[in-house]
Structures are given as structure tokens and as C-alpha cells.
Design a protein around this motif. Sequence first.
Motif, PDB file in Angstrom:
ATOM      1  N   LEU A  27     100.146 110.384  70.835  1.00  0.00           N
ATOM      2  CA  LEU A  27     101.123 109.960  69.839  1.00  0.00           C
ATOM      3  C   LEU A  27     102.067 111.105  69.473  1.00  0.00           C
ATOM      4  N   VAL A  28     101.493 112.251  69.136  1.00  0.00           N
ATOM      5  CA  VAL A  28     102.332 113.366  68.702  1.00  0.00           C
ATOM      6  C   VAL A  28     103.093 113.955  69.882  1.00  0.00           C
ATOM      7  N   ASP A  29     102.517 113.906  71.089  1.00  0.00           N
ATOM      8  CA  ASP A  29     103.221 114.413  72.269  1.00  0.00           C
ATOM      9  C   ASP A  29     104.412 113.520  72.603  1.00  0.00           C
ATOM     10  N   SER A  30     104.259 112.216  72.428  1.00  0.00           N
ATOM     11  CA  SER A  30     105.381 111.306  72.658  1.00  0.00           C
ATOM     12  C   SER A  30     106.491 111.552  71.651  1.00  0.00           C
ATOM     13  N   GLN A  31     106.111 111.830  70.411  1.00  0.00           N
ATOM     14  CA  GLN A  31     107.124 112.110  69.378  1.00  0.00           C
ATOM     15  C   GLN A  31     107.886 113.400  69.697  1.00  0.00           C
ATOM     16  N   ARG A  32     107.164 114.412  70.190  1.00  0.00           N
ATOM     17  CA  ARG A  32     107.817 115.689  70.506  1.00  0.00           C
ATOM     18  C   ARG A  32     108.798 115.544  71.673  1.00  0.00           C
TER      19      ARG A  32
END
Length: 281
Positions: A232-237
Motif C-alpha cells: 500500500l505505502v509503496d504504491s503511494q510512493r
Amino acid sequence: MSAATIAPAPARPFRTAVAVAGRFVLRFGLLAVLCWIWQRATEAAANPYFPPPLDILGKMRELWFAGPASHLWTSAPLWTDVAPSLVRMLIGWLGGSLLGAAIGVSAGAFPTVRRMLDPAAQFLRALPTPAILPVFLIVFGANDVMRVLVIAFGCTWPVLLNAMQATGAIDPVARDTARTLRLGPLRRLAQVDLRYATPAILASMRVGLALALVLMVLSEWVVATSGLGFFLVDSQRHFEFAGMWAAMVVLGVLGYVFNTLFTALERRALRWHRHSRARHD
């Protein structure tokens, strides 16, 4: 009048199907309407940060459900993004719940121990788990053990405190009866204290499921290389907003499925409790 005349008519299959369909519409109708509004609104807005639901579902299929039928249409990323997270979450939730139940019932059975333990338990429960995450990182390192322990720590306190309170509120007559029957301490804990505290324990475990899902995501935001929270956070970054929303939808679906399954198990396990209350009423 013959028995055939007074026997109730069997339920009609059509009427049963209509009743089932009605319950389905009542349960999921509002969700379908909201998804339709979301689809229309996002298509009209054309905002890259808010993709339409159909695009999110397409991304979910592309990421995790594009495999062959022999693998139940699951893709390899499902086992690297979702499966590790679920294993860590379930181990932490179950371990924390069992620890909380054991300490809570044991402490609640003895008033002196309960009074000694309650301030410390209330203090630790009030600590936000995100605030103590750095302590877990320093002590255990950024590994799966740390993540499981963070989840277990957060899930322990609701079960512990509710089990301790429920055990401490047991009717004194039940304890006197146990003494009259000369039950030993272990048998009294198992047959009296644990039995009376079971409804509170199971209710707290259901609350802990939602908390475990949140802590799972939180623990994977820190120095992680796999898991749904990391994805999730990697996709946001990387500005992969469809993937980010896909991860959030999966988290919501998992939370709903786990709550539904546990509620069904809880009802089955507490059937004796409902029957006992009905007799008393």
C-alpha cells in the motif's frame, strides 16, 4: 380431522428464494448504490488520485487474481503481498488474545491480584501502539517477529481487561458452589471462571480482529519488503493510485470476512449462554 389435514404446508421454494433475495438486497443494496455513485462521480471528475471502482477491481485482478484455473485464479504476488500479512496478523491476534485471556481470568479470580494488576494493565492499554513501535524495532529489529509481537501487544489488552472484569463480577454463589463441591483451583478456573468470562473474551477477540488488521498494516510500513501494508505505502510512493486503492479494498474485504466468520463462530460457541439466559428470563 386427519393428520394430513392439520399438518402445516411445506414452505414454497419460490417464497424461500424471494426471502433470501430480500435479505441479500437489504444487506448489500446500499453498498451497491454507493459503488454506483462512486463510479459515476469518479468518471466525471477524472481525478488520477481517485480512480473509478471498476478500474480498482481491474487492478486487483491484474495484481492478484490473474492466474490459471489450476491455481484458483490466484497470481504469485498474492502469496508475497497478502498471504504473509494474514499469517502475521492471525498469529499475533491469536497469541495476544490467548495471553490476555489467561492473565485476565487468572487475575480476575483473585481480588488481590486484580487490584495489583489493574493499574499497570490500564497504563499499558492507554499507550498508543504506534508510539511504542520504535521500542519494538530497537529490541527485536525490523523482522517478522517484531511485527507479530506488535500485533500481539495491541490485541492483548482488550481481552485481558474484559476477562479480568468479567471474572471479577462472577456471582459469589457460583464460587461458593464450587467450594462446596470441593473443586480445586485449576478446575474452578476452567469450569467456573473461564466459563463465565467466555462471552466477554470472545467479544473482545472480535474487537481485536479489527485492531490486528490496523496494526498489521502499521507494522509493515516500517522497513518492510513484503506484505499488504508495504504494498500500500509503496504504491503511494510510486504514484500507483489504482494499486493503493486496490490494497485498501482488499483490507476492507478481509476485515468484513474475518468479522463475519468470527461472529458465526461466536454465536455457535455461545449457544449455551443464550439458552441459559433464556431460562433465567
